[in-house]
Design an enzyme around this catalytic site. Sequence first.
Site, short mmCIF file in Angstrom:
data_model
loop_
_atom_site.label_atom_id
_atom_site.label_comp_id
_atom_site.label_asym_id
_atom_site.label_seq_id
_atom_site.Cartn_x
_atom_site.Cartn_y
_atom_site.Cartn_z
N CYS A 144 38.23 38.02 44.91
CA CYS A 144 38.23 36.61 44.54
C CYS A 144 38.78 36.34 43.14
O CYS A 144 38.90 35.18 42.74
CB CYS A 144 36.83 36.03 44.66
SG CYS A 144 36.20 36.08 46.36
N HIS A 166 34.23 29.12 37.64
CA HIS A 166 34.27 29.73 38.97
C HIS A 166 33.41 28.89 39.91
O HIS A 166 33.83 28.56 41.01
CB HIS A 166 33.77 31.17 38.91
CG HIS A 166 33.83 31.88 40.22
ND1 HIS A 166 35.01 32.21 40.83
CD2 HIS A 166 32.84 32.30 41.06
CE1 HIS A 166 34.77 32.82 41.98
NE2 HIS A 166 33.46 32.88 42.15
N GLU A 211 27.28 32.63 35.36
CA GLU A 211 28.44 32.06 34.67
C GLU A 211 28.00 31.19 33.49
O GLU A 211 28.62 31.24 32.41
CB GLU A 211 29.27 31.25 35.65
CG GLU A 211 30.53 30.67 35.06
CD GLU A 211 31.42 30.02 36.11
OE1 GLU A 211 32.55 29.66 35.74
OE2 GLU A 211 30.99 29.88 37.27
N LYS A 262 35.75 23.86 43.28
CA LYS A 262 35.32 24.39 44.58
C LYS A 262 34.40 23.40 45.29
O LYS A 262 34.21 23.48 46.51
CB LYS A 262 34.62 25.74 44.41
CG LYS A 262 35.55 26.88 44.02
CD LYS A 262 34.80 28.20 43.96
CE LYS A 262 35.70 29.34 43.53
NZ LYS A 262 36.07 29.29 42.10
N HIS A 293 36.02 27.55 48.60
CA HIS A 293 36.33 28.83 47.96
C HIS A 293 37.34 29.57 48.84
O HIS A 293 36.97 30.16 49.86
CB HIS A 293 35.05 29.65 47.79
CG HIS A 293 35.21 30.88 46.96
ND1 HIS A 293 36.43 31.39 46.58
CD2 HIS A 293 34.27 31.73 46.44
CE1 HIS A 293 36.25 32.48 45.87
NE2 HIS A 293 34.94 32.71 45.75
N PHE A 334 33.53 39.67 44.40
CA PHE A 334 32.78 40.80 44.94
C PHE A 334 33.41 42.11 44.45
O PHE A 334 34.63 42.21 44.28
CB PHE A 334 32.82 40.77 46.47
CG PHE A 334 31.89 39.75 47.08
CD1 PHE A 334 30.99 39.05 46.31
CD2 PHE A 334 31.91 39.50 48.44
CE1 PHE A 334 30.14 38.11 46.87
CE2 PHE A 334 31.08 38.56 49.02
CZ PHE A 334 30.18 37.87 48.23
#
Length: 439
Positions: free
Chosen positions: A186, A326, A337, A358, A363, A422
């Site tokens: 990602c 993010h 975050e 997002k 996403h 991830f």
Amino acid sequence: MPWAGETPAEGDKVEGTPEGRRVVITGIGVVAPGGIGRKQYWELLTAGRTATRTISLFDASPFRSRVAAECDFDPLAAGLSRRQIRQWDRTTQFAVVAGREALEDSGILGQTAPYRTGVMMGTACGSTMSLDSEYALVSDEGKSWQVDEFHGSPYLYDYFVPSSMAAELAWIVEAEGPVGVVSTGCTSGVDVLGHSADLIREGQADVILTGASDAAISPITVACFDAIKATTARNDAPETASRPFDRTRNGFVLGEGCAVFVLEELEHARLRDAHIYAEVSGHASRCNAYSMTGLNDQGLEMADAITAALDMARFDPAVIDYVNAHGSATKQNDRHETDALKRSLGSHAYDIPVSSIKSMIGHSLGAVGALETAACAMALEHAVVPPTANLTEPDPDCDLDYVPLTAREHKVDAILSVASGFGGFQSALVLNKPERRAV
């Protein structure tokens, strides 16, 4: 120093430092949920509209999470031929359409030598949709362990190798310089831009067509995220299902899309009087070496990536005017975050707007970092910060200014964009107006 169209003579020095060669964005192309083309995309974001809905690309009724942000993409209307549609996976179709828009926007075609031109694309999942459908075909919907290859597509190898997407774009732009793919999950869309900018700084190319594309709204992808409960199960309210930094958030909404950019060496762009959206001045990536899906407390690795990216740009944290978060809308990511921004930006983190798009476009895995970069470049262009949609009940642990619900006019000269993926990947990108950076 040689420029476009010139062959370096023996002994010529090609500057390889950030001070010697600066990198700018001169073209943008977008295929996104709710908007095909950069103008429609920007209109969606600044209006605070959401493009999340019930999955329509396949029958998702057996799955836990049945919402996604799909692109209303008609490949024929977008200018692709029936042969190209047959040959290319949806991911590559997105990339070609966005790539053409970026090239047209920049006016670069015919103005650089092929060997000084490169292509770098990012993707997390490659040709997932075609591989998924082809496997179903050759295995008789999974009934047969011994597959019948004669029923498979003649383009199956292209689906299997993600580099085929970069190769298609290279043929379009006649790139004979560095061509490749970055796949870091990602964070791919951020990392490919950082890598592309480095190639230009090092003198490997003057122009690089770069970005990221993913189209992975397929049964196998939905099943994977269902298994770990990373996606939202808010199926009864798909339009408001993505809720970054909200107390009621319960997972991300899967998306798809693509953004492609023309990156150019600054003086190369100025010599041809190109329109400049932004300078790419800093990038860094870290890994927590801890867990495939888990995050350490306090956001240490993301904070370190932010600090390193700012150091590369030679910016103090106080220079940053906006943070593109993010903001995936998972419980642990949003808090992680928030802590990382406080750790890296200090008290300045409380003074600047932070938002997650997002909330509107979902996403799109490896592609979303590129889509967020497109939003950042246009925020610099228009002095408007996109909002975080669906943020109606703030999480007390997420206590920064997340620009809830409504876009905000705001002076923006320098932007920080962050990504988390991830595998423990944490990346940061710094964009700014070229005049903001005195190097």
